[in-house]
Design a protein around this motif. Structure first.
Motif, PDB file in Angstrom:
ATOM      1  N   GLY A 204       0.792  -1.221   0.000  1.00 62.05           N
ATOM      2  CA  GLY A 204       0.000   0.000   0.000  1.00 62.05           C
ATOM      3  C   GLY A 204       0.822   1.266   0.000  1.00 62.05           C
ATOM      4  N   THR A 205       2.086   1.164  -0.411  1.00 65.24           N
ATOM      5  CA  THR A 205       2.946   2.337  -0.436  1.00 65.24           C
ATOM      6  C   THR A 205       3.889   2.255  -1.620  1.00 65.24           C
ATOM      7  OG1 THR A 205       4.495   3.660   0.879  1.00 65.24           O
ATOM      8  CG2 THR A 205       4.699   1.275   1.031  1.00 65.24           C
ATOM      9  N   SER A 206       4.380   3.376  -2.060  1.00 63.99           N
ATOM     10  CA  SER A 206       5.329   3.399  -3.176  1.00 63.99           C
ATOM     11  C   SER A 206       6.557   2.559  -2.835  1.00 63.99           C
ATOM     12  CB  SER A 206       5.743   4.843  -3.469  1.00 63.99           C
ATOM     13  OG  SER A 206       6.690   4.898  -4.503  1.00 63.99           O
ATOM     14  N   GLY A 207       6.981   1.727  -3.773  1.00 64.17           N
ATOM     15  CA  GLY A 207       8.103   0.845  -3.535  1.00 64.17           C
ATOM     16  C   GLY A 207       7.738  -0.420  -2.784  1.00 64.17           C
ATOM     17  N   GLY A 208       6.449  -0.627  -2.538  1.00 64.51           N
ATOM     18  CA  GLY A 208       5.985  -1.795  -1.805  1.00 64.51           C
ATOM     19  C   GLY A 208       5.669  -2.974  -2.704  1.00 64.51           C
ATOM     20  N   LEU A 209       4.875  -3.883  -2.174  1.00 62.72           N
ATOM     21  CA  LEU A 209       4.580  -5.134  -2.870  1.00 62.72           C
ATOM     22  C   LEU A 209       3.879  -4.904  -4.202  1.00 62.72           C
ATOM     23  CD1 LEU A 209       4.677  -8.242  -2.702  1.00 62.72           C
ATOM     24  CD2 LEU A 209       2.451  -8.170  -1.603  1.00 62.72           C
ATOM     25  N   GLU A 210       2.931  -3.970  -4.235  1.00 63.95           N
ATOM     26  CA  GLU A 210       2.217  -3.724  -5.505  1.00 63.95           C
ATOM     27  C   GLU A 210       3.183  -3.291  -6.597  1.00 63.95           C
ATOM     28  OE1 GLU A 210      -1.004  -2.414  -2.421  1.00 63.95           O
ATOM     29  OE2 GLU A 210       1.176  -2.298  -2.603  1.00 63.95           O
ATOM     30  N   ASP A 211       4.109  -2.382  -6.275  1.00 66.91           N
ATOM     31  CA  ASP A 211       5.090  -1.952  -7.264  1.00 66.91           C
ATOM     32  C   ASP A 211       5.924  -3.132  -7.748  1.00 66.91           C
ATOM     33  OD1 ASP A 211       4.302   0.673  -7.267  1.00 66.91           O
ATOM     34  OD2 ASP A 211       6.004   1.424  -6.110  1.00 66.91           O
ATOM     35  N   PHE A 212       6.295  -4.007  -6.840  1.00 67.64           N
ATOM     36  CA  PHE A 212       7.143  -5.144  -7.202  1.00 67.64           C
ATOM     37  C   PHE A 212       6.457  -6.061  -8.202  1.00 67.64           C
ATOM     38  CE2 PHE A 212       8.764  -9.460  -6.585  1.00 67.64           C
ATOM     39  CZ  PHE A 212      10.138  -9.250  -6.732  1.00 67.64           C
TER      40      PHE A 212
ATOM     41  N   ALA B 146      -1.474  -3.106 -22.365  1.00 68.49           N
ATOM     42  CA  ALA B 146      -2.623  -2.445 -21.752  1.00 68.49           C
ATOM     43  C   ALA B 146      -3.642  -3.490 -21.318  1.00 68.49           C
ATOM     44  CB  ALA B 146      -3.252  -1.477 -22.760  1.00 68.49           C
ATOM     45  N   ASN B 147      -4.085  -3.411 -20.075  1.00 65.56           N
ATOM     46  CA  ASN B 147      -5.049  -4.368 -19.501  1.00 65.56           C
ATOM     47  C   ASN B 147      -4.493  -5.792 -19.500  1.00 65.56           C
ATOM     48  OD1 ASN B 147      -7.053  -2.282 -19.234  1.00 65.56           O
ATOM     49  ND2 ASN B 147      -7.477  -2.505 -21.424  1.00 65.56           N
ATOM     50  N   GLY B 148      -3.160  -5.914 -19.458  1.00 67.94           N
ATOM     51  CA  GLY B 148      -2.557  -7.244 -19.523  1.00 67.94           C
ATOM     52  C   GLY B 148      -2.161  -7.814 -18.182  1.00 67.94           C
ATOM     53  N   LEU B 149      -2.667  -7.231 -17.071  1.00 71.31           N
ATOM     54  CA  LEU B 149      -2.319  -7.695 -15.733  1.00 71.31           C
ATOM     55  C   LEU B 149      -3.442  -8.548 -15.165  1.00 71.31           C
ATOM     56  CD1 LEU B 149      -0.011  -7.169 -13.538  1.00 71.31           C
ATOM     57  CD2 LEU B 149      -1.709  -5.690 -12.458  1.00 71.31           C
ATOM     58  N   GLN B 150      -3.096  -9.757 -14.717  1.00 75.52           N
ATOM     59  CA  GLN B 150      -4.078 -10.651 -14.094  1.00 75.52           C
ATOM     60  C   GLN B 150      -3.647 -10.957 -12.669  1.00 75.52           C
ATOM     61  OE1 GLN B 150      -3.794 -13.598 -17.542  1.00 75.52           O
ATOM     62  NE2 GLN B 150      -5.924 -13.838 -16.959  1.00 75.52           N
ATOM     63  N   VAL B 151      -4.535 -10.716 -11.714  1.00 73.82           N
ATOM     64  CA  VAL B 151      -4.300 -11.090 -10.322  1.00 73.82           C
ATOM     65  C   VAL B 151      -5.190 -12.295 -10.029  1.00 73.82           C
ATOM     66  CG1 VAL B 151      -4.391 -10.369  -7.917  1.00 73.82           C
ATOM     67  CG2 VAL B 151      -3.776  -8.716  -9.690  1.00 73.82           C
ATOM     68  N   LEU B 152      -4.564 -13.430  -9.770  1.00 76.20           N
ATOM     69  CA  LEU B 152      -5.285 -14.688  -9.588  1.00 76.20           C
ATOM     70  C   LEU B 152      -5.083 -15.176  -8.161  1.00 76.20           C
ATOM     71  CD1 LEU B 152      -4.100 -16.372 -12.918  1.00 76.20           C
ATOM     72  CD2 LEU B 152      -6.192 -15.055 -12.546  1.00 76.20           C
ATOM     73  N   ALA B 153      -6.168 -15.363  -7.428  1.00 68.17           N
ATOM     74  CA  ALA B 153      -6.077 -15.834  -6.050  1.00 68.17           C
ATOM     75  C   ALA B 153      -5.665 -17.300  -6.027  1.00 68.17           C
ATOM     76  CB  ALA B 153      -7.412 -15.663  -5.348  1.00 68.17           C
ATOM     77  N   LEU B 154      -4.713 -17.621  -5.155  1.00 70.37           N
ATOM     78  CA  LEU B 154      -4.379 -19.024  -4.902  1.00 70.37           C
ATOM     79  C   LEU B 154      -5.249 -19.565  -3.773  1.00 70.37           C
ATOM     80  CD1 LEU B 154      -0.465 -19.181  -5.080  1.00 70.37           C
ATOM     81  CD2 LEU B 154      -2.102 -20.235  -6.651  1.00 70.37           C
ATOM     82  N   GLY B 155      -5.189 -18.907  -2.635  1.00 70.77           N
ATOM     83  CA  GLY B 155      -5.975 -19.352  -1.484  1.00 70.77           C
ATOM     84  C   GLY B 155      -5.796 -18.383  -0.342  1.00 70.77           C
ATOM     85  N   ASP B 156      -6.508 -18.622   0.746  1.00 70.32           N
ATOM     86  CA  ASP B 156      -6.361 -17.771   1.918  1.00 70.32           C
ATOM     87  C   ASP B 156      -6.344 -18.619   3.177  1.00 70.32           C
ATOM     88  OD1 ASP B 156      -9.083 -18.275   2.741  1.00 70.32           O
ATOM     89  OD2 ASP B 156      -9.725 -16.787   1.280  1.00 70.32           O
TER      90      ASP B 156
ATOM     91  N   ILE C 244      -1.325   0.440  -6.645  1.00 67.90           N
ATOM     92  CA  ILE C 244      -1.482   0.399  -5.191  1.00 67.90           C
ATOM     93  C   ILE C 244      -2.966   0.247  -4.841  1.00 67.90           C
ATOM     94  CG2 ILE C 244      -1.300   1.772  -3.078  1.00 67.90           C
ATOM     95  CD1 ILE C 244       1.303   2.884  -4.130  1.00 67.90           C
ATOM     96  N   GLY C 245      -3.269  -0.725  -4.001  1.00 65.94           N
ATOM     97  CA  GLY C 245      -4.647  -1.006  -3.601  1.00 65.94           C
ATOM     98  C   GLY C 245      -5.312  -2.090  -4.413  1.00 65.94           C
ATOM     99  N   SER C 246      -4.754  -2.421  -5.584  1.00 69.61           N
ATOM    100  CA  SER C 246      -5.433  -3.372  -6.471  1.00 69.61           C
ATOM    101  C   SER C 246      -5.346  -4.819  -6.003  1.00 69.61           C
ATOM    102  CB  SER C 246      -4.858  -3.264  -7.889  1.00 69.61           C
ATOM    103  OG  SER C 246      -3.488  -3.634  -7.905  1.00 69.61           O
ATOM    104  N   LEU C 247      -4.432  -5.122  -5.091  1.00 67.11           N
ATOM    105  CA  LEU C 247      -4.311  -6.494  -4.591  1.00 67.11           C
ATOM    106  C   LEU C 247      -5.269  -6.773  -3.437  1.00 67.11           C
ATOM    107  CD1 LEU C 247      -0.429  -6.921  -4.602  1.00 67.11           C
ATOM    108  CD2 LEU C 247      -2.079  -7.435  -6.420  1.00 67.11           C
ATOM    109  N   HIS C 248      -5.947  -5.742  -2.979  1.00 61.22           N
ATOM    110  CA  HIS C 248      -6.870  -5.910  -1.857  1.00 61.22           C
ATOM    111  C   HIS C 248      -8.071  -6.745  -2.294  1.00 61.22           C
ATOM    112  CE1 HIS C 248      -9.456  -4.946   1.520  1.00 61.22           C
ATOM    113  NE2 HIS C 248      -8.397  -4.473   2.135  1.00 61.22           N
ATOM    114  N   PRO C 249      -8.548  -7.659  -1.437  1.00 59.70           N
ATOM    115  CA  PRO C 249      -9.704  -8.479  -1.822  1.00 59.70           C
ATOM    116  C   PRO C 249     -10.980  -7.670  -2.004  1.00 59.70           C
ATOM    117  CG  PRO C 249      -9.115  -8.848   0.483  1.00 59.70           C
ATOM    118  CD  PRO C 249      -8.001  -8.058  -0.130  1.00 59.70           C
TER     119      PRO C 249
END
Length: 262
Positions: free
Chosen positions: A95-103, A166-176, A108-113
């Motif tokens: 949730g911050t610049s240089g964090g997991l989302e950037d990696f 463009a629009n080529g990013l897929q976030v796929l849940a494995l499990g929780d 930022i915020g798009s990985l949130h369920p």
């Protein structure tokens, strides 16, 4: 006398060569982690382990990528001072610049369920990534297991596939963590999902970046660990072209007529 059989043999070699060539692009480096983390870039607490640290009793039987949510501080249950940290590197922020989302290449915020209401908080996590080329029909696969001490909140593991378009990013849940209901032998604090298989077939060719990640949801003092084995890219086996079939047919037909005339 032997010209036609020779042509048939040469054509068979051509077909085999074409099919073998189609497999040459399957180029994931060190997908079994036998060379440690070579070929992979990592973020946060990431390690390649060939056996479990004795104090953790993780179900690891061969070279395995382990990604964790345990910081090096004293805030991780059930034991302090990074007990479940597997690399000696601190877990990374979300949730911050240089964090997991950037990696992983995500906004930022798009990985949130729940990226609209944000009724919970993603705190920290770890990831590993690698880029490679694919052809349409190639299948990515690996085995994974999510282990967690989280009994109240759903720490999550996910895959991000970035096609760099463009629009080529897929976030796929494995499990929780809610799916981690199986006991871990020798470790009464951890539960696990058990070994699972992930499979994804690409529909277009190009260069993609695969990211594997695990994240703390709501409770940063609870720990989850994602283990991954045998990351592989299986090439689609192409059907020989109509022209190759026609060539084989002509050669075989010519051989048949030659024998009848003889």
């Amino acid at each position: 006398m032997h010209a036609l059989p020779t042509r048939i043999a040469r054509t068979a070699v051509l077909v085999a060569g074409l099919m073998a060539g189609s497999l040459a692009h399957a180029n994931i480096a060190n997908g079994n982690f036998s060379a440690g983390l070579s070929g992979w870039q990592t973020f946060g607490d990431a390690a390649a382990l060939s056996s479990s640290p004795a104090s953790l009793a993780l179900p690891i039987g061969n070279s395995t990528l382990v990604l964790g949510t345990a910081s090096l501080g004293s805030d991780d249950y059930p034991q302090a001072s990074g007990h479940y940290n597997v690399s000696g590197q601190d877990v990374g922020a979300i949730g911050t610049s240089g964090g997991l989302e950037d990696f992983v290449g995500a906004a930022i915020g798009s990985l949130h369920p729940d990226p609209i209401n944000f009724t919970s908080i993603l705190w920290e996590g770890s990831a590993a990534r690698q880029s490679f080329t694919v052809q349409a029909g190639d299948t990515l696969s690996f085995t994974w297991n999510l282990l967690s001490t989280d009994r109240d909140f759903a720490d999550r593991a996910f895959v991000v596939i970035d096609a760099h378009t463009a629009n080529g990013l897929q976030v796929l849940a494995l499990g929780d963590a809610a799916q981690a209901t199986n006991a871990v032998s020798g470790n009464g604090q951890l539960l696990q999902t058990g070994s699972q298989i992930f499979s994804h077939t690409f529909t277009t060719a190009g260069t993609v970046t695969l990211s594997l990640a695990v994240a703390d949801l709501d409770a940063p003092d609870q720990t989850s660990l994602l283990t991954v084995n045998d990351v592989a890219l299986t090439a689609a086996v192409p059907e020989p072209s109509t022209a190759v079939f026609a060539l084989l047919g002509l050669a075989a037909g010519g051989l048949f007529m030659r024998r009848r005339q003889g």
